[in-house]
Each structure stands twice: as C-alpha cells, then as structure tokens.
Design an enzyme around this catalytic site. Structure first.
Site, short mmCIF file in Angstrom:
data_model
loop_
_atom_site.label_atom_id
_atom_site.label_comp_id
_atom_site.label_asym_id
_atom_site.label_seq_id
_atom_site.Cartn_x
_atom_site.Cartn_y
_atom_site.Cartn_z
N ASN A 259 31.05 15.31 78.66
CA ASN A 259 30.99 15.86 77.28
C ASN A 259 30.59 17.31 77.20
O ASN A 259 30.86 17.95 76.19
CB ASN A 259 29.61 15.02 76.83
CG ASN A 259 29.16 15.85 75.28
OD1 ASN A 259 29.91 15.40 74.34
ND2 ASN A 259 28.10 16.52 75.36
N VAL B 242 31.45 16.03 63.70
CA VAL B 242 30.10 15.53 63.95
C VAL B 242 29.28 16.73 63.50
O VAL B 242 29.47 17.77 63.79
CB VAL B 242 29.76 15.24 65.53
CG1 VAL B 242 28.40 14.65 65.75
CG2 VAL B 242 30.98 14.42 66.06
N TYR C 119 40.64 25.89 72.81
CA TYR C 119 40.19 24.65 72.63
C TYR C 119 41.47 23.71 72.64
O TYR C 119 41.27 22.68 73.16
CB TYR C 119 39.39 24.60 71.38
CG TYR C 119 38.37 23.46 71.26
CD1 TYR C 119 37.46 23.26 72.20
CD2 TYR C 119 38.73 22.75 70.25
CE1 TYR C 119 36.59 22.15 71.79
CE2 TYR C 119 38.07 21.44 70.09
CZ TYR C 119 36.98 21.25 70.84
OH TYR C 119 36.01 20.14 70.85
N THR D 246 26.92 18.90 64.29
CA THR D 246 26.37 19.54 65.33
C THR D 246 26.32 21.05 65.24
O THR D 246 26.84 21.57 64.22
CB THR D 246 26.73 18.93 66.62
OG1 THR D 246 28.12 19.64 66.75
CG2 THR D 246 26.81 17.80 67.04
N SER E 275 36.71 13.98 73.81
CA SER E 275 37.94 14.87 73.42
C SER E 275 37.81 15.21 71.95
O SER E 275 36.66 15.43 71.65
CB SER E 275 39.17 13.96 73.65
OG SER E 275 40.31 14.85 73.60
N LYS F 254 41.71 20.53 75.42
CA LYS F 254 41.54 19.15 75.10
C LYS F 254 42.86 18.31 75.43
O LYS F 254 42.71 17.36 75.68
CB LYS F 254 41.13 19.00 73.65
CG LYS F 254 39.53 19.50 73.41
CD LYS F 254 38.50 18.89 74.13
CE LYS F 254 37.32 19.07 74.03
NZ LYS F 254 36.07 18.57 75.01
#
Length: 256
Positions: A86, A184, A153, A186, A139, A157
């Site tokens: 993660n 998400v 990025y 976050t 991912s 991925k």
C-alpha cells in the site's frame, strides 16, 4: 487453525490505517504493519490489540531494513498469509519536462512506488508459498490513465500492475491482485486539491475539487474492508487481474 497473518506497508494513515483497523476489528487477523512513523491512530490500535498487532518502523526504500522487518514479522507470528503493498507517494506532481525534477528525483520516486514492491515480495514469497497466500497491490486508476502532471505516478502504478500480472504467472499458487481504490477521502486527496492546481490542467483539478465538495469521495473505512477481505479470501480466479474496489468482482468482499 491460528488466525491469519497479514503484512501491510504504509499502514500509519489513510487507506493503510483503515485496512489495518478492518483486519484487526472485523476479520480477527493478526497484522504486521510497516511504516516510516507511528502515528497516534496506530499507537491507539497497539493498545487495543497488543497480542495481534506488531508495528515496525521502516524506510521501505532501505532494502535490508525492509527484508528484516518482514522476516521479523513472520518469525513473530510464525506465518504469513497475506501481503498488502500500500505504501506510495504522489509527490512530485509535475510535467515530465520540468527541469526542477531531476532524473535522480524520478529514480527516488520509483524506489518508493515500485522497487520497494520487489523487496517486499521477495522477502514474503517463502511464507506465502507455504500458506498459498495472497498479495494485494493497492494500485490506482492512474495505472491506465494519463493525467497531466502525474507522469511519475501514472508510470509507477502501470509498472505495479505489470508486476502483479507477471507474478501471477510465475507463482500460480499465490493470488496476485491489483486493486484501484477510487478517489478515497485521505490526505493524498487534500494534497491534490491544495497543491495540484499549480501543476495540473484546470479541468482535471476542478474534477477532484468537485468530487470533494459533492461528497463523492470514497470512505477509507469502506474500501479498507474490501482490501482486508481480499487479502484473506481472494480466489485464484482473480489472480493477475486489475479490479476496481466497487466492481462486481469485489461484491462478495464488501461489508454486508
């Protein structure tokens, strides 16, 4: 049978913390967390689950340290049944031709987002072969995307997904599954909204801001449950695939 053991990187906050909580509280798993720091939230979990949680602080780009941490986790609990990869970073957000981002910066970025995966996999494979376990690669839709300013990025991925597919072919008794968790709610999304405006196309940046303002971001608690469940029960039929957390393939792994 003893409760399963899952190793997870990047567990101190965000998706990783949500997965760790779910494994401990909802799946009765034993967990080895690997992160650079121990946050107050992670410290609270230690107090609540002293017997079933081992927290290790480690720089995942330090190959000997990461190998040692995973070995220590296996020795502590006696087995490894799942590995959740993660840990990752989005920064720097910049065009590919940005002269302020050196090639060494790109290499350091890939040390975090890609090469650490290889170290973790190699260290975990003996235990995972014994348990016929599972590896969940956290991912992103960026793996198949092309968002302006996300060159590093996107590429990292995409490389992660390729690694998962190849591992599935090389290790047929182990489930290797790449999963896109969606947008998400976050700290990473907060960084995108705050700093992304300088390096992303206005339309792309607005899309992320609008998703936040409209309450469309994914709750870490929900996607964390799915990732936790997959790390324990994902079938061989899913190995080598790249799935979205809320697609049909993951329906049976969602919270009822």
């Amino acid at each position: 049978m003893p409760n399963p053991v899952v190793v997870i990187t990047g567990a101190s906050r965000g998706i990783g913390l949500a997965v760790t909580r779910s494994l401990l509280k909802e799946h009765s798993a034993r967990v080895v967390t690997i992160s650079r720091t121990r946050t107050p939230d992670l410290s609270q979990l230690i107090q609540e689950h002293e017997q079933s949680l081992l927290t290790l602080e480690c720089d995942i780009t330090d190959e000997p340290a990461l190998k040692s941490a995973i070995t220590r986790g296996k020795d502590h609990f006696g087995q490894i049944d799942g590995l959740i990869l993660n840990a990752a970073t989005l920064d720097p957000i910049a065009r590919i031709d940005n002269a302020d981002i050196t090639l060494d910066d790109w290499k350091s970025y890939f040390d975090i987002n890609f090469f650490s995966l290889i170290t973790a996999i190699r260290a975990s494979l003996p235990g995972l072969r014994e348990s016929k376990g599972r590896i969940i690669f956290v991912s992103s839709g960026a793996a198949t995307g092309n968002i302006y300013g996300w060159g590093a990025y996107n590429a990292s991925k995409a490389a992660m997904n390729s690694l998962s597919r190849t591992l599935a072919n090389e290790e047929p008794s182990i489930v290797s599954l790449a999963l896109a968790p969606g947008r998400v709610d976050t700290a990473m999304q907060a960084i995108l909204r705050d700093a992304g405006v300088q390096h992303m196309k206005a339309t792309d940046h607005k899309d992320f801001v609008d998703a936040y303002n409209e309450g469309a971001l994914v709750n870490p608690h929900d996607v964390g449950y799915v990732i936790a469940a997959l790390s324990l029960r994902a079938p061989l039929a899913l190995t080598g695939q790249f799935v979205k957390w809320d697609n049909e393939e993951c329906r049976e792994f969602r919270r009822k």
